[in-house]
Scaffold this motif. Structure first.
Motif, PDB file in Angstrom:
ATOM      1  N   PHE A  53      -9.269 -24.709 -33.068  1.00 49.39           N
ATOM      2  CA  PHE A  53     -10.231 -25.430 -32.234  1.00 49.39           C
ATOM      3  C   PHE A  53     -10.247 -26.914 -32.584  1.00 49.39           C
ATOM      4  O   PHE A  53     -10.214 -27.782 -31.709  1.00 49.39           O
ATOM      5  N   PHE A  54     -10.333 -27.222 -33.888  1.00 51.01           N
ATOM      6  CA  PHE A  54     -10.495 -28.611 -34.323  1.00 51.01           C
ATOM      7  C   PHE A  54      -9.350 -29.515 -33.870  1.00 51.01           C
ATOM      8  O   PHE A  54      -9.555 -30.709 -33.639  1.00 51.01           O
ATOM      9  N   ILE A  55      -8.155 -28.970 -33.720  1.00 55.96           N
ATOM     10  CA  ILE A  55      -6.992 -29.795 -33.399  1.00 55.96           C
ATOM     11  C   ILE A  55      -7.140 -30.505 -32.056  1.00 55.96           C
ATOM     12  O   ILE A  55      -6.547 -31.561 -31.818  1.00 55.96           O
ATOM     13  N   ASN A  56      -7.961 -29.944 -31.157  1.00 54.67           N
ATOM     14  CA  ASN A  56      -8.174 -30.582 -29.852  1.00 54.67           C
ATOM     15  C   ASN A  56      -9.003 -31.859 -29.947  1.00 54.67           C
ATOM     16  O   ASN A  56      -8.883 -32.757 -29.102  1.00 54.67           O
ATOM     17  N   VAL A  57      -9.870 -31.928 -30.956  1.00 55.99           N
ATOM     18  CA  VAL A  57     -10.872 -32.999 -31.000  1.00 55.99           C
ATOM     19  C   VAL A  57     -10.235 -34.388 -31.110  1.00 55.99           C
ATOM     20  O   VAL A  57     -10.533 -35.276 -30.298  1.00 55.99           O
ATOM     21  N   PRO A  58      -9.351 -34.652 -32.081  1.00 51.68           N
ATOM     22  CA  PRO A  58      -8.766 -36.004 -32.163  1.00 51.68           C
ATOM     23  C   PRO A  58      -7.888 -36.342 -30.961  1.00 51.68           C
ATOM     24  O   PRO A  58      -7.825 -37.511 -30.555  1.00 51.68           O
ATOM     25  N   VAL A  59      -7.208 -35.334 -30.393  1.00 56.36           N
ATOM     26  CA  VAL A  59      -6.366 -35.601 -29.219  1.00 56.36           C
ATOM     27  C   VAL A  59      -7.228 -36.001 -28.031  1.00 56.36           C
ATOM     28  O   VAL A  59      -6.942 -36.987 -27.330  1.00 56.36           O
ATOM     29  N   ALA A  60      -8.298 -35.239 -27.791  1.00 59.97           N
ATOM     30  CA  ALA A  60      -9.204 -35.564 -26.688  1.00 59.97           C
ATOM     31  C   ALA A  60      -9.830 -36.940 -26.885  1.00 59.97           C
ATOM     32  O   ALA A  60      -9.946 -37.731 -25.936  1.00 59.97           O
ATOM     33  N   LEU A  61     -10.218 -37.236 -28.103  1.00 58.81           N
ATOM     34  CA  LEU A  61     -10.840 -38.537 -28.396  1.00 58.81           C
ATOM     35  C   LEU A  61      -9.849 -39.670 -28.154  1.00 58.81           C
ATOM     36  O   LEU A  61     -10.199 -40.707 -27.564  1.00 58.81           O
ATOM     37  N   GLY A  62      -8.599 -39.488 -28.567  1.00 53.52           N
ATOM     38  CA  GLY A  62      -7.591 -40.520 -28.353  1.00 53.52           C
ATOM     39  C   GLY A  62      -7.348 -40.801 -26.880  1.00 53.52           C
ATOM     40  O   GLY A  62      -7.264 -41.964 -26.457  1.00 53.52           O
ATOM     41  N   VAL A  63      -7.242 -39.732 -26.072  1.00 55.18           N
ATOM     42  CA  VAL A  63      -7.045 -39.911 -24.629  1.00 55.18           C
ATOM     43  C   VAL A  63      -8.260 -40.574 -24.000  1.00 55.18           C
ATOM     44  O   VAL A  63      -8.132 -41.457 -23.133  1.00 55.18           O
ATOM     45  N   VAL A 119       0.588 -44.575 -17.885  1.00 51.46           N
ATOM     46  CA  VAL A 119      -0.229 -43.586 -17.164  1.00 51.46           C
ATOM     47  C   VAL A 119       0.350 -42.197 -17.358  1.00 51.46           C
ATOM     48  O   VAL A 119      -0.381 -41.224 -17.636  1.00 51.46           O
ATOM     49  N   LEU A 120       1.666 -42.079 -17.209  1.00 52.70           N
ATOM     50  CA  LEU A 120       2.315 -40.772 -17.342  1.00 52.70           C
ATOM     51  C   LEU A 120       2.115 -40.200 -18.742  1.00 52.70           C
ATOM     52  O   LEU A 120       1.814 -39.011 -18.907  1.00 52.70           O
ATOM     53  N   ILE A 121       2.258 -41.033 -19.760  1.00 53.43           N
ATOM     54  CA  ILE A 121       2.109 -40.556 -21.141  1.00 53.43           C
ATOM     55  C   ILE A 121       0.704 -40.031 -21.380  1.00 53.43           C
ATOM     56  O   ILE A 121       0.506 -38.950 -21.956  1.00 53.43           O
ATOM     57  N   VAL A 122      -0.302 -40.771 -20.923  1.00 56.98           N
ATOM     58  CA  VAL A 122      -1.693 -40.349 -21.112  1.00 56.98           C
ATOM     59  C   VAL A 122      -1.958 -39.009 -20.422  1.00 56.98           C
ATOM     60  O   VAL A 122      -2.552 -38.084 -21.003  1.00 56.98           O
ATOM     61  N   LEU A 123      -1.496 -38.888 -19.180  1.00 56.84           N
ATOM     62  CA  LEU A 123      -1.741 -37.651 -18.428  1.00 56.84           C
ATOM     63  C   LEU A 123      -0.967 -36.480 -19.027  1.00 56.84           C
ATOM     64  O   LEU A 123      -1.483 -35.347 -19.086  1.00 56.84           O
ATOM     65  N   LEU A 124       0.255 -36.724 -19.476  1.00 53.19           N
ATOM     66  CA  LEU A 124       1.057 -35.647 -20.058  1.00 53.19           C
ATOM     67  C   LEU A 124       0.481 -35.164 -21.383  1.00 53.19           C
ATOM     68  O   LEU A 124       0.504 -33.962 -21.679  1.00 53.19           O
ATOM     69  N   VAL A 125      -0.038 -36.075 -22.183  1.00 56.26           N
ATOM     70  CA  VAL A 125      -0.662 -35.671 -23.446  1.00 56.26           C
ATOM     71  C   VAL A 125      -1.844 -34.749 -23.176  1.00 56.26           C
ATOM     72  O   VAL A 125      -2.021 -33.707 -23.841  1.00 56.26           O
ATOM     73  N   ALA A 126      -2.657 -35.101 -22.182  1.00 58.29           N
ATOM     74  CA  ALA A 126      -3.813 -34.268 -21.840  1.00 58.29           C
ATOM     75  C   ALA A 126      -3.371 -32.895 -21.344  1.00 58.29           C
ATOM     76  O   ALA A 126      -3.919 -31.858 -21.751  1.00 58.29           O
ATOM     77  N   GLN A 127      -2.373 -32.849 -20.457  1.00 58.60           N
ATOM     78  CA  GLN A 127      -1.916 -31.567 -19.923  1.00 58.60           C
ATOM     79  C   GLN A 127      -1.261 -30.714 -21.015  1.00 58.60           C
ATOM     80  O   GLN A 127      -1.411 -29.490 -21.033  1.00 58.60           O
ATOM     81  N   PHE A 128      -0.529 -31.344 -21.916  1.00 59.20           N
ATOM     82  CA  PHE A 128       0.084 -30.609 -23.028  1.00 59.20           C
ATOM     83  C   PHE A 128      -0.992 -29.984 -23.909  1.00 59.20           C
ATOM     84  O   PHE A 128      -0.879 -28.822 -24.324  1.00 59.20           O
TER      85      PHE A 128
END
Length: 487
Positions: free
Chosen positions: A190-200, A33-42
């Motif tokens: 801008f594009f760099i956010n897309v795969p990160v958001a999709l992964g989360v 849970v912490l890893i998922v939330l931290l990735v999003a906040q980062f």
């Protein structure tokens, strides 16, 4: 919450979080849970600063006029700061995971649209959507974190790591923006956010449990309208003042309107059956001084980055990319500060951590008054920003622990919404204040000598503001120890 309960909360904040021999280990599902939330906040933190270096290139590529270029940042700041308190409460009422995932989906879509933008209008709409997504994901993610981890050592550790990665994200964004713009294209910012958001989005539903009340009160619409319009006016006024002058009529008018609306919000909340923010919470000393410390921490450190950028580029002649890379030591300091803040809180208590961090940040900032026009002064700047980053992170983690302590789970979205609002306003206020000080001191002259004079005066003001925050924290701490002190 009664006066006795509030006093007990404040006593726990003063005391060490747990005995020195205790440990707070993260394992199993909580770690995931912490890893998922931290990735999003980062990712959100990176998004705040990733476009700063790329703005001139974006302006040339899409045909922004010089006067309209600032709207790339302003559009994001307005929506991110203006809606964060509202979305924090919406998360409490309608489901934190639901809002978290919805915001991430919007962020991914908006980032894709921004990267594909072919006109200034499309890009500005994408930035507004990114700001709205940030206003939803940040308080929802923080409240998921605070409700997933019980108050005490585990939560302190989680908030420390969260703060460290958020601050590191600001620095990473500045560096990554320069690298992507130079090597690929500004569109990749801008594009760099897309795969990160999709992964989360793919992982989070199976990891994070939904969190919502069994009975749902009505949303306080009058309060929501008043606070949202008030924050929008306040942020616009601050941004306008930074771009023009503090005497600009539009800036003054919108600042006054924002203050009037926020005062009106307070009186609306006093009469509301189900207030957006209960007045009793607004009056709690832990909320007041915790958010005050956070406001000063974000205002001073983010504006110091602006000041040191001016110094590196306009005094020492660094390129934008070299200046961004120079802040790597600041990012390292924030990571160390965030990862150790929970241990300091455990040994000394939250208030002591705030004071220690504030004194360290103030001393490190004051040392920058010794900067000169030679490249040799880089050896002063690097350790000073490193130590200042550690101190600033102690304050930020202490602020987050304080601002979310002693409140039931059903109010954590509101508490993290308040904390996020404080963060956004601090970030928004810092640069206009410091840039106006520099401009006044330089008188429009742009030689290295004059810029250094302006930066030095602003650094002095910055250090004094940090010291005021420390003194305020220490004063309230001493008043708490007086028998019969008001709560």
């Amino acid at each position: 919450m009664s006066a006795v309960d509030d006093l007990n909360v404040r006593e726990r904040l003063d005391a060490p979080a747990h005995p020195a021999g205790d440990s707070a280990e993260l394992s199993g599902r909580l770690l995931l849970v912490l890893i998922v939330l931290l990735v999003a906040q980062f990712m959100l933190a990176v998004d705040f600063s990733i476009l700063n270096v790329a703005l001139p290139v974006i302006g040339n590529g899409l045909g922004f006029s010089l006067g309209n270029l600032q709207w790339i940042g302003t559009a994001f700041a307005l929506s991110a700061a203006g809606f964060t308190l509202l979305f924090g409460r919406v998360a409490d009422l309608f489901g934190r995971r639901r809002l978290f995932l919805t915001g991430l989906a919007l962020l991914g879509a908006a980032s894709l649209a921004g990267g594909l933008a072919t006109s200034p209008t499309i890009l500005i709409i994408a930035r507004v959507a990114q700001g709205l997504a940030t206003a939803a994901v940040t308080p929802a993610g923080l409240s998921l974190l605070t409700t997933s981890f019980p108050e005490g050592p585990l939560r302190d550790k989680a908030l420390g790591l969260n703060g460290a990665l958020m601050s590191a994200g600001f620095t990473t964004g500045a560096i990554l923006g320069g690298v992507l713009t130079d090597l690929l294209s500004w569109r990749w910012a801008f594009f760099i956010n897309v795969p990160v958001a999709l992964g989360v989005l793919l992982i989070a539903p199976s990891v994070i449990k939904e969190s919502r009340p069994q009975t749902r009160p009505k949303l306080d619409l009058p309060g929501a309208v008043a606070v949202t319009l008030g924050l929008l006016s306040l942020v616009f006024g601050l941004t306008r003042a930074g771009q023009r002058t503090w005497g600009d009529p539009t800036a003054l008018l919108t600042l006054v309107l924002g203050i009037v609306l926020l005062v009106a919000f307070y009186f609306v909340e006093r009469r509301a059956a189900a207030p957006l923010v209960p007045v009793a919470v607004l009056k709690r000393r832990t909320v007041i001084w915790g958010n005050t410390a956070g406001l000063i921490a974000f205002l001073t450190e983010t504006s110091l980055v602006f000041l040191m950028t001016l110094y590196l580029q306009d005094v020492l002649g660094f390129s934008a990319l070299a200046a961004g890379l120079s802040f790597g030591v600041l990012g390292l300091g924030t990571v160390i500060g965030g990862s150790t803040a929970a241990k300091v809180i455990a040994r000394t208590g939250t208030r002591s951590t705030l004071v220690i961090g504030g004194l360290l940040q103030a001393a490190a900032t004051a040392s920058l008054l010794g900067l000169g026009e030679s490249h040799s002064f880089l050896w002063l700047l690097l350790p000073a920003t490193f130590l200042g980053g550690i101190g600033n992170m102690f304050v930020i983690v202490g602020f987050m622990v304080t601002a979310t302590s002693g409140l039931p789970d059903q109010e954590q979205g509101m508490a993290t919404g308040l904390a996020t609002m404080t963060q956004q306003i601090g970030i928004t206020m810092g640069t206009p204040i410091m840039s106006s000080i520099v401009a006044t001191q330089t008188g429009g002259l742009t030689t290295a000598h004059h810029v250094l004079d302006g930066v030095s005066l602003a650094v002095l003001v910055n250090a004094v503001l940090v010291l005021i925050g420390v003194l305020a924290t220490a004063f309230i701490h001493s008043r708490r120890k007086q028998p019969g002190a008001a709560v």
